[in-house]
Design a protein around this motif. Structure first.
Motif, PDB file in Angstrom:
ATOM      1  N   UNK A 157     -13.503  -9.720   9.349  1.00 16.61           N
ATOM      2  CA  UNK A 157     -14.843  -9.339   8.898  1.00 16.61           C
ATOM      3  C   UNK A 157     -14.737  -8.211   7.870  1.00 16.61           C
ATOM      4  N   UNK A 158     -13.835  -7.282   8.136  1.00 11.35           N
ATOM      5  CA  UNK A 158     -13.660  -6.157   7.212  1.00 11.35           C
ATOM      6  C   UNK A 158     -12.199  -5.744   7.225  1.00 11.35           C
ATOM      7  N   UNK A 159     -11.735  -5.170   6.111  1.00 10.30           N
ATOM      8  CA  UNK A 159     -10.342  -4.727   6.033  1.00 10.30           C
ATOM      9  C   UNK A 159     -10.283  -3.207   5.957  1.00 10.30           C
ATOM     10  N   UNK A 160      -9.280  -2.634   6.605  1.00  7.38           N
ATOM     11  CA  UNK A 160      -9.080  -1.186   6.562  1.00  7.38           C
ATOM     12  C   UNK A 160      -8.245  -0.839   5.326  1.00  7.38           C
ATOM     13  N   UNK A 161      -8.283   0.419   4.878  1.00  5.23           N
ATOM     14  CA  UNK A 161      -7.517   0.807   3.680  1.00  5.23           C
ATOM     15  C   UNK A 161      -6.033   0.445   3.787  1.00  5.23           C
ATOM     16  N   UNK A 162      -5.443   0.598   4.996  1.00 10.19           N
ATOM     17  CA  UNK A 162      -4.010   0.284   5.112  1.00 10.19           C
ATOM     18  C   UNK A 162      -3.743  -1.218   4.942  1.00 10.19           C
ATOM     19  N   UNK A 163      -4.717  -2.068   5.310  1.00  3.18           N
ATOM     20  CA  UNK A 163      -4.569  -3.519   5.094  1.00  3.18           C
ATOM     21  C   UNK A 163      -4.573  -3.801   3.588  1.00  3.18           C
ATOM     22  N   UNK A 164      -5.513  -3.150   2.913  1.00  4.88           N
ATOM     23  CA  UNK A 164      -5.647  -3.371   1.469  1.00  4.88           C
ATOM     24  C   UNK A 164      -4.406  -2.876   0.732  1.00  4.88           C
ATOM     25  N   UNK A 165      -3.869  -1.739   1.185  1.00 11.78           N
ATOM     26  CA  UNK A 165      -2.667  -1.196   0.543  1.00 11.78           C
ATOM     27  C   UNK A 165      -1.497  -2.169   0.682  1.00 11.78           C
ATOM     28  N   UNK A 166      -1.368  -2.734   1.866  1.00  9.34           N
ATOM     29  CA  UNK A 166      -0.278  -3.684   2.117  1.00  9.34           C
ATOM     30  C   UNK A 166      -0.468  -4.960   1.289  1.00  9.34           C
ATOM     31  N   UNK A 167      -1.718  -5.372   1.166  1.00  6.14           N
ATOM     32  CA  UNK A 167      -2.030  -6.553   0.347  1.00  6.14           C
ATOM     33  C   UNK A 167      -1.597  -6.327  -1.092  1.00  6.14           C
ATOM     34  N   UNK A 168      -1.913  -5.150  -1.625  1.00  7.31           N
ATOM     35  CA  UNK A 168      -1.561  -4.834  -3.020  1.00  7.31           C
ATOM     36  C   UNK A 168      -0.054  -4.832  -3.203  1.00  7.31           C
ATOM     37  N   UNK A 169       0.623  -4.209  -2.242  1.00  4.12           N
ATOM     38  CA  UNK A 169       2.077  -4.113  -2.303  1.00  4.12           C
ATOM     39  C   UNK A 169       2.713  -5.513  -2.312  1.00  4.12           C
ATOM     40  N   UNK A 170       2.198  -6.373  -1.439  1.00  6.33           N
ATOM     41  CA  UNK A 170       2.751  -7.730  -1.339  1.00  6.33           C
ATOM     42  C   UNK A 170       2.469  -8.518  -2.614  1.00  6.33           C
ATOM     43  N   UNK A 171       1.229  -8.423  -3.088  1.00  6.52           N
ATOM     44  CA  UNK A 171       0.847  -9.132  -4.313  1.00  6.52           C
ATOM     45  C   UNK A 171       1.761  -8.735  -5.474  1.00  6.52           C
ATOM     46  N   UNK A 172       2.084  -7.450  -5.549  1.00  4.55           N
ATOM     47  CA  UNK A 172       2.872  -6.993  -6.694  1.00  4.55           C
ATOM     48  C   UNK A 172       4.320  -7.480  -6.620  1.00  4.55           C
ATOM     49  N   UNK A 173       4.798  -7.817  -5.437  1.00  3.51           N
ATOM     50  CA  UNK A 173       6.186  -8.292  -5.358  1.00  3.51           C
ATOM     51  C   UNK A 173       6.332  -9.742  -5.807  1.00  3.51           C
ATOM     52  N   UNK A 174       5.222 -10.497  -5.820  1.00  2.65           N
ATOM     53  CA  UNK A 174       5.341 -11.925  -6.168  1.00  2.65           C
ATOM     54  C   UNK A 174       5.970 -12.091  -7.549  1.00  2.65           C
ATOM     55  N   UNK A 175       5.397 -11.423  -8.532  1.00  3.89           N
ATOM     56  CA  UNK A 175       5.904 -11.529  -9.897  1.00  3.89           C
ATOM     57  C   UNK A 175       7.342 -11.035 -10.005  1.00  3.89           C
ATOM     58  N   UNK A 176       7.617  -9.980  -9.255  1.00  8.08           N
ATOM     59  CA  UNK A 176       8.958  -9.408  -9.297  1.00  8.08           C
ATOM     60  C   UNK A 176       9.992 -10.414  -8.765  1.00  8.08           C
ATOM     61  N   UNK A 177       9.650 -11.072  -7.665  1.00  7.47           N
ATOM     62  CA  UNK A 177      10.578 -12.045  -7.074  1.00  7.47           C
ATOM     63  C   UNK A 177      10.799 -13.219  -8.036  1.00  7.47           C
ATOM     64  N   UNK A 178       9.731 -13.712  -8.648  1.00  4.38           N
ATOM     65  CA  UNK A 178       9.874 -14.834  -9.578  1.00  4.38           C
ATOM     66  C   UNK A 178      10.800 -14.461 -10.727  1.00  4.38           C
ATOM     67  N   UNK A 179      10.650 -13.236 -11.219  1.00  4.13           N
ATOM     68  CA  UNK A 179      11.485 -12.795 -12.330  1.00  4.13           C
ATOM     69  C   UNK A 179      12.954 -12.718 -11.903  1.00  4.13           C
ATOM     70  N   UNK A 180      13.176 -12.226 -10.702  1.00  2.00           N
ATOM     71  CA  UNK A 180      14.562 -12.110 -10.219  1.00  2.00           C
ATOM     72  C   UNK A 180      15.217 -13.485 -10.074  1.00  2.00           C
ATOM     73  N   UNK A 181      14.491 -14.420  -9.502  1.00  2.00           N
ATOM     74  CA  UNK A 181      15.019 -15.796  -9.415  1.00  2.00           C
ATOM     75  C   UNK A 181      15.332 -16.324 -10.815  1.00  2.00           C
ATOM     76  N   UNK A 182      14.379 -16.137 -11.706  1.00  2.00           N
ATOM     77  CA  UNK A 182      14.517 -16.658 -13.060  1.00  2.00           C
ATOM     78  C   UNK A 182      15.779 -16.095 -13.726  1.00  2.00           C
ATOM     79  N   UNK A 183      16.089 -14.832 -13.425  1.00  2.00           N
ATOM     80  CA  UNK A 183      17.288 -14.196 -13.998  1.00  2.00           C
ATOM     81  C   UNK A 183      18.542 -14.417 -13.169  1.00  2.00           C
ATOM     82  N   UNK A 184      18.474 -15.304 -12.203  1.00  2.00           N
ATOM     83  CA  UNK A 184      19.612 -15.603 -11.322  1.00  2.00           C
ATOM     84  C   UNK A 184      20.042 -14.380 -10.507  1.00  2.00           C
ATOM     85  N   UNK A 185      19.113 -13.464 -10.291  1.00  2.00           N
ATOM     86  CA  UNK A 185      19.418 -12.299  -9.448  1.00  2.00           C
ATOM     87  C   UNK A 185      18.960 -12.610  -8.023  1.00  2.00           C
TER      88      UNK A 185
END
Ligand SMILES: [Zn+2]
Length: 659
Positions: free
Chosen positions: A373-401
């Protein structure tokens, strides 16, 4: 023509004088990870592997086995293809260098090079071993043959030569215009200075080898090693008609660092000479070191993939190879590190997060993914952190890292664990406010799990499939488009799927002992057991289905077999051996551990207390690394040899002898 963007990648075409070990498996795993990753990014992908089946070593091995070369290589190709299928590494194309389409492609490439003036006939002089019928590469007059130790002789034969010397400048220009052609960077510098040092013309045919692709109209010339083997990459996707398939040039050749020169100097030069498109990238990985020495057959430190896959699952091996070893560098392989990673990252990491999350959703929300129903600030912080890793992981795969991609994904898993520890959803009550808070926490955790699952899928295809269905998410995880992956796409309100064991924790010493025992069994296969023996104890032998011709034996022979009534005390399945049960059996005088190949037909619990006939004087042996001291008698029934345990219609005393 494919409507999507295409991506064509290859492993080396493996030489068939031996069987696949962990080094070959590593390259093929990397290729499979890239293939799955590219598919999840929307590419039309083709991956090729295969077998290099010509040359004097195959001639010798076939002779030693007493069979024709064609039969020898057919058997080897079956073994290789079979192992890749068993390990889930089945490529889209499996090319054999004895395939007719490959023979045609090599002859066609030669014709183009010759028409364009890059092939000429000359004399080749080298040191030759008469005994082995082979030139000894890099030997000087007076040197002995490295294979048999006999003195070599200086021999001159007529060969076709390829004008490699004409390609020094074109190659250097090509490297400059395509700065990412050779990877990693350190290898590129080596190759550039090698080419700058000048190129010698290359002998590409032999008349002293019989088992090879004939040069048309020029018998007894056959093509020699690289002109044959490298061309397989092109044969696999159409050969002379490559334009129709639309896959050539290759986007990526994956190779070991020992063969990078052939792939980045000879191969582009052959293609340039034929005026054909040149591959886009060659990536060289390092070697496996065991105690800092290269793994090799002669050193007896060969690691085989199958025992590891049997014990821990193929996903565990894939994860270890990509996580532990920085791609492009040499890496150490040890069973100790493998099992440690398995327990810490897979059992305690991903496996634990998945089972914990599912268990809590099960308990608090009747197995349905809740909607917050509602999210607490710590939920939102974790969501942001996770979202930001998606692009990073794709780039690492792409670079064979790969190691860094996995490190990043496992960082998210660790963050989720930490979040659960601090939020303590299990301590919340069933009141409305607490239930709403629980919904937010568990939704957040399940969403992290979904994202992690999608990102880890190229490396862990099996187990991520299981997590995906556990989360009850629509479609298959392999169908996720990684570029569209966003926080918040978790479908709530759906019922969780059935929980499946993902990565059961293992005892390190026991796991290593089993892997080593299975590897030993595979490298030193014991002679097939007798028919009767196979029924109860052999998990895989086909001997049971084909009993030997009965030969009459005397009573004294039969008396040598000691059989007693035994009672099963405990029964359990063996991790990594789906046909075997580990039993403890009371035989009157002692309790024995016995393995029986009955797991597919008998539930362990149903066997406890059952009285069975046991051969008690059989020498102990190890099955799948587990000691078996005796044999349970069973009938072999039907075409698939279903085991039916022998038993007694009247009550009998445990330990009574059967006569
Ligand atoms: Zn020799």
């Amino acid at each position: 023509m494919p409507t999507k963007e295409k991506f064509y990648l290859t492993t080396p075409i493996y030489y068939t004088n031996g069987l696949p070990h962990i080094g070959h498996t590593y390259t093929t795993v990397v290729a499979d990870v890239v293939r799955r990753f590219k598919r999840m990014r929307g590419y039309e992908v083709v991956m090729t592997t295969g077998t290099d089946e010509h040359g004097v070593n195959v001639e010798r091995a076939a002779k030693k086995a007493g069979i024709a070369e064609s039969e020898f290589v057919a058997r080897m190709a079956t073994e290789w293809r079979g192992l890749w299928n068993e390990l889930g590494l089945n490529a889209d194309e499996f090319i054999r260098t004895t395939d007719l389409k490959h023979v045609r492609t090599v002859q066609w490439l030669f014709k183009l090079c010759r028409e364009n003036g890059y092939v000429y006939k000359d004399h080749y002089t080298g040191q030759y071993c008469i005994y082995d019928n082979a030139f000894v590469t890099d030997a000087k007059p007076g040197d002995n043959c490295p294979d048999c130790g006999r003195p070599t002789e200086t021999v001159t034969e007529e060969n076709y030569f390829f004008k490699l010397s004409a390609f020094q400048k074109p190659l250097l220009d090509f490297y400059r215009k395509n700065p990412t052609f050779i990877q990693p960077e350190t290898r590129k510098n080596e190759i550039v200075s090698f080419v700058e040092g000048g190129l010698k013309d290359l002998s590409i045919t032999r008349t002293t080898i019989r088992w090879g692709i004939p040069v048309p109209g020029e018998e007894p010339h056959v093509f020699y090693v690289w002109f044959d083997a490298l061309t397989a990459y092109l044969s696999a996707v159409g050969g002379p008609e490559f334009e129709r398939r639309g896959m050539w040039p290759a986007d990526l050749h994956l190779v070991g660092k020992d063969i990078i020169r052939f792939h980045t100097v000879y191969w582009p030069a052959f293609l340039m000479a034929a005026m054909l498109p040149v591959p886009k990238q060659v990536w060289a990985h390092g070697w496996f070191l065991m105690d800092a020495s290269k793994m090799s057959k002669s050193k007896g430190n060969v690691i085989l993939p199958r025992p590891i896959a049997n014990m821990l699952g193929m996903d565990a091996l894939r994860y270890f190879l990509l996580r532990e070893i920085v791609f492009g560098q040499d890496g150490n392989f040890s069973y100790d590190a493998l099992v440690t990673r398995y327990n810490s990252d897979l059992a305690n990491g991903l496996g634990n997060l998945a089972s914990r999350t599912a268990a809590m959703i099960d308990k608090s929300f009747a197995g349905k993914i809740p909607k917050p129903a509602a999210l607490a600030p710590q939920d939102v912080a974790l969501a942001k952190e996770t979202q930001s890793t998606i692009g990073e992981v794709l780039e690492r795969y792409e670079n064979m890292e790969f190691a860094r991609a996995l490190e990043t994904i496992w960082g998210v898993i660790a963050a989720a664990d930490k979040y659960l520890t601090s939020e303590q959803p299990w301590a919340l009550s069933d009141g409305q406010a607490d239930t709403e808070r629980k919904a937010a926490i568990l939704w957040t955790t399940a969403e992290i799990l979904r994202i992690v699952t999608a990102l880890a899928h190229p490396v862990l295809p099996d187990s991520t499939g299981k997590v995906w269905s556990l989360l009850g998410q629509p479609g298959a995880v392999s169908g996720i488009e990684l570029d569209g992956l966003r926080w918040g796409q978790l479908v709530s309100g759906v019922q969780l799927g059935k929980a499946q064991a993902l990565f059961p924790r293992v005892d390190k010493a026991e796991a290593i002992e089993r892997i080593e025992a299975m590897a030993n069994e595979e490298q030193n296969p014991q002679p097939a057991p007798a028919a009767a023996h196979a029924v109860a104890t052999s998990a895989s032998s086909g001997a049971a289905a084909a009993p030997a011709v009965s030969e009459k034996i005397g009573i004294e022979d039969f008396a040598k077999v000691e059989m007693r009534v035994g009672q099963i005390k405990t029964a359990e399945r063996i991790v990594g051996a789906d046909k075997l049960l580990k039993l403890t059996v009371d035989i009157g005088t002692e309790i024995r551990q016995i393995c029986a190949g009955i797991a597919q037909y008998y539930e362990p619990e149903a066997l406890i207390g059952r009285k069975v006939a046991v051969v008690t004087n059989l020498a102990p042996r190890k099955l799948r690394g587990v000691e078996s001291n005796g044999m349970i008698i069973a009938a072999s029934v039907g075409p698939e040899g279903r085991p039916v345990l022998a038993g007694f219609h009247e009550d009998v005393e445990v330990g009574a002898r059967l006569k």
